[in-house]
Design a protein around this motif. Structure first.
Motif, PDB file in Angstrom:
ATOM      1  N   TYR A   7      -9.436  -0.154 -11.908  1.00 16.56           N
ATOM      2  CA  TYR A   7     -10.612   0.323 -12.649  1.00 16.56           C
ATOM      3  C   TYR A   7     -10.834   1.808 -12.381  1.00 16.56           C
ATOM      4  CZ  TYR A   7     -12.111  -4.531 -13.442  1.00 16.56           C
ATOM      5  OH  TYR A   7     -12.178  -5.841 -13.843  1.00 16.56           O
ATOM      6  N   TYR A  36     -13.458   5.230 -12.841  1.00 21.00           N
ATOM      7  CA  TYR A  36     -14.890   5.523 -12.965  1.00 21.00           C
ATOM      8  C   TYR A  36     -15.273   5.980 -14.372  1.00 21.00           C
ATOM      9  CZ  TYR A  36     -16.474   4.910  -8.173  1.00 21.00           C
ATOM     10  OH  TYR A  36     -16.849   4.370  -6.971  1.00 21.00           O
ATOM     11  N   ASP A  37     -14.275   6.219 -15.207  1.00 24.18           N
ATOM     12  CA  ASP A  37     -14.566   6.657 -16.580  1.00 24.18           C
ATOM     13  C   ASP A  37     -14.884   5.448 -17.461  1.00 24.18           C
ATOM     14  OD1 ASP A  37     -11.858   6.050 -16.035  1.00 24.18           O
ATOM     15  OD2 ASP A  37     -11.121   7.278 -17.680  1.00 24.18           O
ATOM     16  N   ARG A  38     -16.105   5.037 -17.427  1.00 29.57           N
ATOM     17  CA  ARG A  38     -16.661   3.985 -18.284  1.00 29.57           C
ATOM     18  C   ARG A  38     -15.805   2.717 -18.302  1.00 29.57           C
ATOM     19  NH1 ARG A  38     -17.331   6.762 -23.758  1.00 29.57           N
ATOM     20  NH2 ARG A  38     -17.029   8.847 -22.969  1.00 29.57           N
ATOM     21  N   GLY A  39     -15.443   2.253 -17.104  1.00 32.15           N
ATOM     22  CA  GLY A  39     -14.751   0.966 -17.033  1.00 32.15           C
ATOM     23  C   GLY A  39     -13.334   0.977 -17.577  1.00 32.15           C
ATOM     24  N   TRP A  40     -12.710   2.154 -17.653  1.00 29.00           N
ATOM     25  CA  TRP A  40     -11.294   2.223 -18.053  1.00 29.00           C
ATOM     26  C   TRP A  40     -10.470   1.395 -17.068  1.00 29.00           C
ATOM     27  CZ3 TRP A  40      -6.493   3.614 -16.296  1.00 29.00           C
ATOM     28  CH2 TRP A  40      -5.519   3.915 -17.253  1.00 29.00           C
ATOM     29  N   THR A  41      -9.525   0.635 -17.588  1.00 30.21           N
ATOM     30  CA  THR A  41      -8.722  -0.238 -16.720  1.00 30.21           C
ATOM     31  C   THR A  41      -7.250  -0.152 -17.100  1.00 30.21           C
ATOM     32  OG1 THR A  41      -9.114  -2.076 -18.247  1.00 30.21           O
ATOM     33  CG2 THR A  41     -10.540  -1.975 -16.303  1.00 30.21           C
ATOM     34  N   GLU A  64      -8.894  -5.013  -8.742  1.00 32.04           N
ATOM     35  CA  GLU A  64      -9.178  -6.447  -8.795  1.00 32.04           C
ATOM     36  C   GLU A  64      -7.854  -7.199  -8.724  1.00 32.04           C
ATOM     37  OE1 GLU A  64     -11.168  -7.659 -12.392  1.00 32.04           O
ATOM     38  OE2 GLU A  64     -11.618  -9.657 -11.593  1.00 32.04           O
TER      39      GLU A  64
END
Ligand SMILES: Nc1nc2c(c(=O)[nH]1)N[C@H]1C(S)=C(S)[C@@H](COP(=O)(O)O)O[C@H]1N2
Ligand SMILES: [Mo]
Length: 201
Positions: free
Chosen positions: A114, A116-121, A173
């Motif tokens: 993940y 920190y840029d808006r939930g980029w995964t 995760e």
């Protein structure tokens, strides 16, 4: 930085031809991301390890900086066809992070990183994530990672295309099954091996 840190040589840098098919060498370092650097308050920064590990754990910036570091010499291949050779990264080995989380549970096969840029995964198989040359880097060629290149800390998985190397890393995760990340949901490959040109899924 101390000279006693082990230097890990990424195996792909020992190839006779270091440029994967369809790539060309660049001496610059282009900046590529979906939405630019997020604003980060370092007093609240954390790196979290969650899911199928024996002990979920998170680190503050001070705690993270105190962890043992490694240096990795590696090449960096972007799916947009540039390759930047001879990078030296310094940071915390992914194996060290997993050890601090008590190891992965037996059914873990994949990770989702993940930003920190808006939930980029982005998704990475566990075996690639735990390769000897994979790390959470805080410096590049001896300088702190800049914000535009994913500082303060980014994932680096040299053996996969660069989009798997999550900038502004917020967490990992650990999962049983593979789950597409941002670019993978938009047509990019679930694995992303540059030597097999795994560009699109
Ligand atoms: N968090 C986050 N990580 C990211 C991205 C992104 O948009 N957000 N872009 C990826 C892509 S597509 C590439 S090619 C590399 C580029 O890294 P660089 O800008 O340091 O060259 O970062 C990857 N990591
Ligand atoms: Mo990319």
């Amino acid at each position: 930085m101390t000279t006693s840190e082990p230097i890990i040589i990424s195996p792909d840098t020992r190839r006779q031809n270091r440029i994967p098919p369809g790539q060309s060498q660049t001496h610059k370092w282009p900046v590529l991301d979906a939405s630019g650097p997020p604003r980060l308050d370092m007093s609240r920064w954390r790196l979290q390890l969650a899911g199928l590990v024996h002990r979920e754990i998170s680190f503050s910036w001070e705690e993270f900086q105190a962890l043992p570091k490694v240096k990795v010499f590696a090449d960096f291949h972007c799916v947009t066809r540039w390759s930047r050779l001879d990078n030296t990264w310094e940071g915390v080995s992914t194996k060290t992070l997993v050890d601090l989380a008590g190891g992965v549970k037996p059914d873990c096969g994949f990770v989702l990183a993940y930003g920190y840029d808006r939930g980029w995964t982005t998704n990475v198989p566990l075996a690639d994530f735990l390769s000897d040359d994979a790390l959470v880097a805080v410096t590049h060629d001896g300088e702190p990672l800049t914000g535009e290149h994913g500082g303060p800390a980014r994932l680096i998985v040299p053996q996969l295309y660069a989009w798997k190397s999550a900038k502004w890393l917020a967490g990992i995760e650990f999962l049983a099954g593979d789950k597409p990340g941002f670019w993978e949901r938009n047509g990019y490959h679930m694995h992303g091996d540059p030597w097999n040109e795994e560009r699109f899924g």
